[in-house]
Design a protein around this motif. Sequence first.
Motif, PDB file in Angstrom:
ATOM      1  N   THR A  75       0.830  -1.212   0.000  1.00  0.00           N
ATOM      2  CA  THR A  75       0.000   0.000   0.000  1.00  0.00           C
ATOM      3  C   THR A  75       0.864   1.261   0.000  1.00  0.00           C
ATOM      4  O   THR A  75       0.393   2.335  -0.358  1.00  0.00           O
ATOM      5  N   GLY A  77       3.258   1.560  -2.048  1.00  0.00           N
ATOM      6  CA  GLY A  77       3.605   1.742  -3.460  1.00  0.00           C
ATOM      7  C   GLY A  77       4.982   1.235  -3.851  1.00  0.00           C
ATOM      8  O   GLY A  77       5.562   1.690  -4.844  1.00  0.00           O
ATOM      9  N   ASP A  80       5.324  -0.038  -7.586  1.00  0.00           N
ATOM     10  CA  ASP A  80       5.401   1.042  -8.580  1.00  0.00           C
ATOM     11  C   ASP A  80       6.813   1.636  -8.614  1.00  0.00           C
ATOM     12  O   ASP A  80       7.381   1.858  -9.688  1.00  0.00           O
ATOM     13  N   SER A  93       0.394  -3.401  -7.713  1.00  0.00           N
ATOM     14  CA  SER A  93       0.704  -1.971  -7.642  1.00  0.00           C
ATOM     15  C   SER A  93      -0.069  -1.339  -6.483  1.00  0.00           C
ATOM     16  O   SER A  93      -0.961  -1.950  -5.894  1.00  0.00           O
ATOM     17  N   GLN A  94       0.260  -0.091  -6.180  1.00  0.00           N
ATOM     18  CA  GLN A  94      -0.458   0.641  -5.129  1.00  0.00           C
ATOM     19  C   GLN A  94      -1.937   0.762  -5.486  1.00  0.00           C
ATOM     20  O   GLN A  94      -2.808   0.615  -4.621  1.00  0.00           O
TER      21      GLN A  94
END
Length: 442
Positions: A75, A77, A80, A93-94
């Motif tokens: 969470t 990120g 990414d 991904s986030q």
Amino acid sequence: MKVLVIGSGGREHALVWKIHQSPRVSKIYCAPGNAGIQRMAECVELSVTDVEGLLSFAKKEKIDLTVVGPELSLTAGIVDTFEQQGLRIFGPSQDGAILEGSKVYTKEFLKKYNIPSAKFKVFKDREKAKQYIDECGAPLVVKADGLAAGKGVIVASTVQEAKEAVDLIMRDKAFGDAGNFLIVEECLKGEEASFIAFTDGQTILPLPTSQDHKAAFDGDLGPNTGGMGAYSPAPVVTEKIADQVMQEVMLPTIQGMAKEGRPYKGMLYAGLMIDGDKVNVLEFNCRFGDPEAQPLLMRLESDVVDIFDAVIDERLDQVEMKIDPRPTVCVVMASGGYPGSYESGKLIEGLEKVSDMRDVVVFHAGTTVKDGRVVSAGGRVLGVTAIGTDLEKAINLAYKAVGHIAWTGSFFRTDIGAKALRNVHETSMRKEVENKAKHIGN
């Protein structure tokens, strides 16, 4: 190849243990790791949310593959950030991890895509939530919106308990900003199970079924925890139910996330409530479950690194996953007081004795090394996991191993797998009755 595993719990120890078996892997790092992990990997003092620090380390050490264990990293990120730098990393991904990061988002997503789930209402105002509770009556489930280490879901059997849960989440901020919004939903009946799968955003490759034990004490009593034990397979998830979950839950979720502009790759974990032939989604997690990872990875015979690569490269449809047919059971040993306050630094006895047992692996969660000895360093400390020719043998072997291990104040549930045994017994009794009826009919 060099692999970096992020995390420090039992799930990450199981991942390191499984990755260590791959002939493709020459070196494993783990950030931050624990006392059990450090026997197979080099532990690195980096926090799971230090995304820039982890990125810098991965680039410096020329890491070929990073595997993310905990939801906090996802969470934040991390996927990414790594991908933007051209690094290979396994996890959503986030944007995808919002399925775990926000229960409000997930409930509204489930409703939008007609995926079965409990009726609910979202609140930002404490008093309005309490008024709604008065209108509904009990039992109810009150959930904090954000991440709460598996403890942000409160099952309230009375109206008063539900209102106290609202205060705990919104007034007392027991889970911090995770409680800025909350959900009040109907309390579903049935039996919980975990349905965990690899996905590359198009193909879904489910692992065997499993079942977690959330409550702290025997008989599913006491407060919710991160999980006190698990087993695989879960007899409550029949072949028919598994097909139903794929068609009604997993596929619509992956397709729906793609439509939302949030393509999803990694682990997708649906927490389910099963009542006869009715299936409802309780929650989604965006990573391996803990403690479900321990029995599941013990059953996985395929090279897990090959599967991670196939997910990243979106060629999961080419993977044929091999599973050991034997059941596995994990019993979590915890520090006294968990999931509330507890003491750490307690010397753990008996680990050497258990290391000599066949078909048993002790996965470390909250442990560290002090003066050359393994000591407790968390709420959930160990996940004692065994494999057996049948479920009863696996349970007995796990508890035999647990009996050799102790530290001051340690505790564990004594009924891990009992529900599964009942299900197996009831199924065999039902089949026996059906066979007799057929015989009489002939």
